[in-house]
Design a protein around this motif. Sequence first.
Motif, PDB file in Angstrom:
ATOM      1  N   UNK A   1      41.884  17.066 -27.094  1.00 35.40           N
ATOM      2  CA  UNK A   1      40.675  16.680 -27.445  1.00 35.40           C
ATOM      3  C   UNK A   1      40.724  15.796 -28.548  1.00 35.40           C
ATOM      4  N   UNK A   2      39.713  14.821 -28.463  1.00 38.66           N
ATOM      5  CA  UNK A   2      39.806  13.891 -29.900  1.00 38.66           C
ATOM      6  C   UNK A   2      39.081  14.495 -30.966  1.00 38.66           C
ATOM      7  N   UNK A   3      39.555  15.168 -31.861  1.00 40.35           N
ATOM      8  CA  UNK A   3      39.011  15.742 -32.747  1.00 40.35           C
ATOM      9  C   UNK A   3      38.218  15.049 -34.023  1.00 40.35           C
ATOM     10  N   UNK A   4      38.239  15.383 -35.191  1.00 41.97           N
ATOM     11  CA  UNK A   4      37.385  14.926 -36.206  1.00 41.97           C
ATOM     12  C   UNK A   4      38.145  13.479 -36.484  1.00 41.97           C
ATOM     13  N   UNK A   5      37.232  12.306 -36.530  1.00 41.24           N
ATOM     14  CA  UNK A   5      37.774  11.030 -36.686  1.00 41.24           C
ATOM     15  C   UNK A   5      37.488  10.399 -38.228  1.00 41.24           C
TER      16      UNK A   5
END
Length: 447
Positions: free
Chosen positions: A118-122
């Motif tokens: 998953x692409x988490x906090x950016x």
Amino acid sequence: MATAVETLDKLERRITISFPISEVQSEVEKRLKVRARTAKAPGFRPGKVPMKMVAAQYGYQVETEVLNDKVGQAFSVAANENKLRVAGYPKIEPKNTEGAVEGSLAFDATFEIYPEFVVGDLSAAEVEQVKTEVSDAEIDKTIDILRKQRVHFHIKGEQGAHGDGGEPVAQNGDRATLDFVGKIDGVEFAGGKADDFAFVLGEGRMLPEFEAATLGLKSGESKTFPLAFPEDYHGKDVAGKTAEFTVTLKKLEWAHLPEVDAEFAKSLGVEDGDLAKMRADIKENLEREVKGRVKAKTKDSVMDALVKAVEFDVPKALVEQDGQRLAEMTRQDMAQRGMNVKDVPFPPELFAAQAERRVRLGLILAELVKANNLQATAEQIKAQVEDFAQSYEDPQQVVKYYYSDRNRLAEVEALVLEENVVNYVLGKSKVTDKMLPFDELMGNNAQ
């Protein structure tokens, strides 16, 4: 049937597929009977060839086709049942017959799966957003370039409608037409001689010693001088050697640049010759070019940030496939440029790092689009096509060009999708604005 999925590595899996030999034999017989309807052989009418002869001629080919189909179908069923997202193509190998069920065939299918991530906090991701302004100075530079593209040359020293160009002595900016001959150890060499050769002094087209020797000459004058070819000179026969050249200046012309007036504006498509309108048009074109380059640089920064922010294992099979694709693209590009690359090897491993990055970014973008509904809308695609069309004489024709081909439209859709991702990341990450000088953005092409 298929066995349970074995985990061999982080992304590598294996399934054993088996099915009764009788199923293969039955299918082979069916297909051979179909072949027999049109089979030909000397001494027999079409469709009347004995089955033994049909089997002898086509049996191996048909059996191979049936096995491939059976294994492919069984693997597809097993992958679906186990909810596996297969990356690339499976490697199929006959399984050791030890322990195999009598009367059956077994194969091992080894393959990779797509990584789960998953692409988490950016919010901690750092992105540089480039900005560049188009000032009057850039417009003036562009006008100078346009003037040089419309230059007229006149014999230097002869009075004409635009003057005589000053002293008839070769200076930077003049066009010199000359004969020259070069010798190494007193012998002329290939490519070292030319008649009526013309070039503009100061453009860097010739080696520095050659230009320096021409400067100061008058028509009819000659000069002999030494010229040392660089070690990396493209002509291998003379690279690193010193030649003696003799040049004879035959004609000297000065450059007359058109005045920035109504006629000049009309030559650029401004029908009424209005100079203010001309400058506005130039500024609009420059801003369109700047916009595209700024977006490209900002996109690169976003992609760099995503690669750093999201870690996962990438399927080797996809990297190998993309490496092969890049190698073939490079070969085709070089061939189109006229290079003979027929027998030149292009090992995919040379492109491994680039391919790995491309695959990684492709997976990240796909996940971002899916998780955040960033798909390109029909309205966005239409707006992008219309934006492309604005720089052409007949915008509507360009719009038709894109909408008449699904592949062209798919390319636009991919660009819009990337832009959606870039805008999403810009809204979530730590963005730093960076003012970039116009010349630097344009790679000094405006000089």
